[in-house]
Design a protein around this motif. Structure first.
Motif, PDB file in Angstrom:
ATOM      1  N   ARG A  10       1.202  -1.069  -0.284  1.00 48.54           N
ATOM      2  CA  ARG A  10      -0.158   0.013  -0.060  1.00 48.54           C
ATOM      3  C   ARG A  10       1.064   1.391  -0.382  1.00 48.54           C
ATOM      4  O   ARG A  10       0.055   2.564  -0.233  1.00 48.54           O
ATOM      5  CB  ARG A  10      -1.073   0.316   1.399  1.00 48.54           C
ATOM      6  N   ALA A  12       2.740   2.146  -1.974  1.00 50.78           N
ATOM      7  CA  ALA A  12       2.452   2.867  -3.610  1.00 50.78           C
ATOM      8  C   ALA A  12       1.338   3.991  -3.935  1.00 50.78           C
ATOM      9  O   ALA A  12       1.352   4.363  -4.534  1.00 50.78           O
ATOM     10  CB  ALA A  12       2.404   1.893  -4.877  1.00 50.78           C
ATOM     11  N   ASP A  13       0.406   3.685  -2.570  1.00 46.36           N
ATOM     12  CA  ASP A  13      -0.462   4.861  -2.604  1.00 46.36           C
ATOM     13  C   ASP A  13      -0.245   6.113  -2.108  1.00 46.36           C
ATOM     14  O   ASP A  13      -1.519   6.613  -1.954  1.00 46.36           O
ATOM     15  CB  ASP A  13      -1.498   4.055  -2.068  1.00 46.36           C
ATOM     16  N   TYR A  14       1.248   6.036  -1.766  1.00 38.49           N
ATOM     17  CA  TYR A  14       1.233   7.503  -0.907  1.00 38.49           C
ATOM     18  C   TYR A  14       0.734   8.575  -1.890  1.00 38.49           C
ATOM     19  O   TYR A  14       1.187   8.603  -3.966  1.00 38.49           O
ATOM     20  CB  TYR A  14       2.465   7.505  -0.712  1.00 38.49           C
ATOM     21  N   ASN A  15       0.262   9.488  -1.911  1.00 38.61           N
ATOM     22  CA  ASN A  15       0.285  10.885  -2.930  1.00 38.61           C
ATOM     23  C   ASN A  15       1.106  11.793  -2.261  1.00 38.61           C
ATOM     24  O   ASN A  15       0.449  12.907  -2.240  1.00 38.61           O
ATOM     25  CB  ASN A  15      -1.230  10.991  -2.496  1.00 38.61           C
ATOM     26  N   GLU A  30       7.823   0.543   5.188  1.00 38.71           N
ATOM     27  CA  GLU A  30       6.445   1.014   6.496  1.00 38.71           C
ATOM     28  C   GLU A  30       7.410   2.642   6.891  1.00 38.71           C
ATOM     29  O   GLU A  30       8.113   2.107   7.111  1.00 38.71           O
ATOM     30  CB  GLU A  30       6.093  -0.233   7.438  1.00 38.71           C
ATOM     31  N   GLU A  64       3.108  14.312   6.812  1.00 39.82           N
ATOM     32  CA  GLU A  64       2.392  12.770   6.588  1.00 39.82           C
ATOM     33  C   GLU A  64       2.380  12.544   8.208  1.00 39.82           C
ATOM     34  O   GLU A  64       3.825  12.165   7.799  1.00 39.82           O
ATOM     35  CB  GLU A  64       3.138  12.425   5.426  1.00 39.82           C
TER      36      GLU A  64
END
Length: 290
Positions: A10, A12-15, A30, A64
């Motif tokens: 997941r 890869a889902d950082y924006n 992580e 973040e």
């Protein structure tokens, strides 16, 4: 070239915010972000575009909650060659010079890193190859520095008629002392990774070139075994220790800091103490936004 580890699951889902091809950003583990300078043909010399990209990404990283540690590295055979002197020469010939006020007000410094003190999150420098000028100033403001065996470091500004003015000089003096700092600053001489480790004291560990990034990731993993609230409060204390004149001023500022208040009143202190009593590993959660 430096092959950055791919993002996992997941992560890869950082924006992150948009950035140019002059940097690369990946999330290999992580809570960990790698930011790589990506102008290898130009020895990662800093451009205004590159500096703006770095600022945008690090500002986002600071906010973040799920990112706890950043690793800074460079593609190619040089970590960072400092400022783009070709562009600097063009500006100088055109009569364009940075005013003292501009330099003072640039609170993040060279590459948006050399004077950055707003973030309480640890930054690790993974230095593969050489670092020169502003590249060394960046390294001196990182919390941990891993260097390859062939890495070299130099502040050669005096050889070019310019000055290392973005925070590197006072930090080097504090770390190495006046006389050793003078070797680099007044002579503009280059020092090896082993010298930077054993004599000058601004490198934490020297490793084979193919182990630089892996070692930095291992340091990040060890940091992230600890409470992120405690780590970030401690990082704030390290920054304040350099900013305040007396020990008591540093202690008072730290106790009253947002990071310290969060650590004392957050969920992770409860989890850490409960885990100790129950003889188990703590399960840390992302810190609350400040």
């Amino acid at each position: 070239m430096l092959y950055l580890p791919p993002p996992i699951g997941r992560l890869a889902d950082y924006n992150p915010p948009p950035y140019s091809e002059e940097i690369q950003v990946v999330f290999p583990r992580e809570h960990v972000m790698i930011l790589a300078f990506n102008r290898p043909k130009a020895l990662n010399a800093m451009t205004p575009t590159m500096a703006d990209d770095i600022k945008r990404i690090l500002d986002w990283f600071d906010e973040e909650p799920s990112l706890w540690v950043a690793i800074i590295t460079g593609q190619g055979r040089v970590f960072c060659a400092g400022a783009d002197l070709v562009a600097w020469n063009q500006r100088a010939n055109a009569g364009v010079a940075e005013s003292p006020e501009t330099l003072i007000n640039d609170v993040n410094g060279f590459g948006s890193i050399s004077r950055r003190s707003s973030s309480p999150k640890p930054i690790i420098a993974a230095v593969n190859g050489g670092a020169y000028g502003g590249g060394v100033e960046i390294i001196l403001n990182c919390d941990i520095v891993i260097a390859s065996e062939d890495a070299v470091f130099a502040l050669p500004e005096v050889k070019r008629g310019v000055v290392a003015i973005q925070g590197g000089m006072p930090r080097l003096v504090r770390i190495a002392g006046h006389q050793l700092a003078s070797e680099m600053l007044l002579l503009g001489r280059t020092v090896s990774a082993q010298e930077a480790f054993s004599r000058f004291g601004f490198v934490n560990k020297v490793v084979p070139k193919n182990q630089v990034l892996a070692t930095a990731l291992e340091f990040a993993r060890e940091i992230n075994q600890n409470s992120p609230d405690s780590v970030q409060s401690t990082k704030r204390a390290l920054i304040l220790a350099n900013q305040k004149t007396t020990l008591e001023d540093a202690v008072a500022a730290h106790v009253l800091s947002k990071e310290s208040r969060r650590a004392q009143g957050g969920e992770n202190i409860k989890e850490g103490l409960t885990a100790f009593v129950e003889r188990r590993k703590p399960k840390w959660t992302n810190p609350a936004k400040l």
